[in-house]
Scaffold this active site. Structure first.
Site, PDB file in Angstrom:
ATOM      1  N   LYS A 130       0.151   4.224  -0.186  1.00 38.58           N
ATOM      2  CA  LYS A 130      -0.470   5.393   0.462  1.00 38.58           C
ATOM      3  C   LYS A 130      -0.257   6.649  -0.398  1.00 38.58           C
ATOM      4  CE  LYS A 130      -0.114   3.110   4.880  1.00 38.58           C
ATOM      5  NZ  LYS A 130       0.003   3.199   6.330  1.00 38.58           N
ATOM      6  N   SER A 173       3.737  -2.312  10.238  1.00 37.32           N
ATOM      7  CA  SER A 173       5.200  -2.370  10.389  1.00 37.32           C
ATOM      8  C   SER A 173       5.804  -3.701   9.952  1.00 37.32           C
ATOM      9  CB  SER A 173       5.608  -2.039  11.832  1.00 37.32           C
ATOM     10  OG  SER A 173       5.229  -0.718  12.150  1.00 37.32           O
ATOM     11  N   GLY A 186       2.941   2.105  10.887  1.00 36.32           N
ATOM     12  CA  GLY A 186       3.910   3.194  10.747  1.00 36.32           C
ATOM     13  C   GLY A 186       4.672   3.507  12.024  1.00 36.32           C
ATOM     14  N   ASN A 239       0.869  -1.173   0.000  1.00 39.11           N
ATOM     15  CA  ASN A 239       0.000   0.000   0.000  1.00 39.11           C
ATOM     16  C   ASN A 239       0.909   1.226   0.000  1.00 39.11           C
ATOM     17  OD1 ASN A 239      -1.772   2.066   0.490  1.00 39.11           O
ATOM     18  ND2 ASN A 239      -2.414   1.360   2.519  1.00 39.11           N
ATOM     19  N   GLU A 259      -5.090  -4.937  10.588  1.00 40.55           N
ATOM     20  CA  GLU A 259      -4.034  -3.954  10.798  1.00 40.55           C
ATOM     21  C   GLU A 259      -4.274  -3.221  12.123  1.00 40.55           C
ATOM     22  OE1 GLU A 259      -2.174  -2.698   6.765  1.00 40.55           O
ATOM     23  OE2 GLU A 259      -3.895  -1.423   7.128  1.00 40.55           O
ATOM     24  N   HIS A 273      -9.473   1.221   5.135  1.00 36.37           N
ATOM     25  CA  HIS A 273      -8.182   1.399   5.814  1.00 36.37           C
ATOM     26  C   HIS A 273      -8.393   2.335   7.008  1.00 36.37           C
ATOM     27  CE1 HIS A 273      -4.043   2.442   6.653  1.00 36.37           C
ATOM     28  NE2 HIS A 273      -3.701   1.377   5.960  1.00 36.37           N
ATOM     29  N   GLU A 283      -6.747   4.712   8.072  1.00 34.48           N
ATOM     30  CA  GLU A 283      -6.519   6.127   7.776  1.00 34.48           C
ATOM     31  C   GLU A 283      -7.754   6.744   7.114  1.00 34.48           C
ATOM     32  OE1 GLU A 283      -2.858   5.423   5.676  1.00 34.48           O
ATOM     33  OE2 GLU A 283      -1.944   4.811   7.571  1.00 34.48           O
TER      34      GLU A 283
END
Ligand code: 13P
Length: 262
Positions: free
Chosen positions: A12, A222, A182, A10, A176, A104, A106
């Site tokens: 992003k 990660s 991250g 991904n 996730e 996702h 985010e």
């Protein structure tokens, strides 16, 4: 039951079309050396504006040499209309996307995506012969409060509402944990496997055992070349959704290689 592993990158909000082209070329160069029989499905999800450039680099000749598949990072569920800034499934079909990431964290956190929207997106994607990668995961606060399992069960139940067992079977879920995204803090592999088994039990309740055995469930958060072998050694982890480490051809190819042992 054998489930073909998937390693998905991904990207992003990184890479314009020139940079995307460079990255996909680098990835192709690395993975072409790998034993085709052992390869996982390799997927990359660039930004919308790079889909054309990346698609041009991928082979669609049907000869079996297409080692990398294309994904989009999002889609809107309406077919067209006054939805400024959104993109429809038909528009994504121009680029021959095989997968679309939805839900996702985010998107949920910064753009207000709800379970209901994610369910509508899953339906539109499947109706168009594309595969959704449905993301779920808990915050650190939820984990500390001991509500991880119930939160994820709700996300998955809502996302799969109204889908047939066949549609569920071909879908992909990505677990996730938000606190692992991250941060460099990978979720312990046995714990990730435990949550993924729990997700499989939720899928079984919603769509039956056959679908639960067939659906591929990835871990994301990660993931690095150093973590992938142990992650893939777990019984229920069918691959990875990779963020940061997918932005360099070397590290992404090393993750693909690490997944080949499964
Ligand atoms: P990182 O691999 O950078 O933690 O990102 C994970 C992720 O969000 C993939 O969708």
């Amino acid at each position: 039951m054998t489930r073909k592993p998937i390693i998905a990158g991904n990207w992003k909000m990184h890479n314009n079309s020139v940079q995307s082209k460079e990255l996909i070329k680098g990835i192709k160069e690395k993975v072409k050396e790998f034993d085709a029989d052992k390869l996982p499905e390799i997927v990359v999800a660039p930004v919308f504006t790079s889909l054309a450039a990346v698609n041009e680099e991928l082979c669609h000749c049907g000869c079996g040499c297409n080692r990398v598949k294309l994904a989009a990072q999002n889609v809107y569920f309406e077919p067209k209309g006054a939805f400024t800034g959104e993109i429809s499934i038909d528009m994504l079909k121009d680029f021959e996307v095989s997968y679309i990431i939805i839900g996702h964290s985010e998107r949920r956190q910064y753009f207000g995506e709800t379970d209901e929207m994610i369910n509508k997106k899953a339906k539109v994607i499947l109706d168009n012969g594309i595969i959704p990668i449905i993301c779920c995961g808990e915050t650190l606060e939820q984990r500390e409060q001991g509500v991880t399992d119930s939160h994820i069960a709700k996300q998955i139940t809502e996302a799969l509402k109204g889908l047939s067992a066949e549609e569920v079977a071909k879908s992909v879920i990505a677990y996730e944990p938000i606190w692992a995204i991250g941060t460099g803090k990978t979720c312990d592999s046995t714990e990730a496997n435990r949550v993924i088994k729990h997700i499989r039990s939720v899928v079984e309740k919603e769509a039956g055992k056959e679908a639960a055995d067939a659906i591929r469930i990835l871990y994301g958060g990660s993931v690095k070349p150093e973590t992938i072998v142990e992650q893939m050694a777990q019984s229920d982890i069918d691959g990875a959704l990779v963020g940061g480490a997918s932005l360099k051809a070397d590290s992404f190819a090393d993750i693909v290689k690490g997944a080949m042992a499964k």
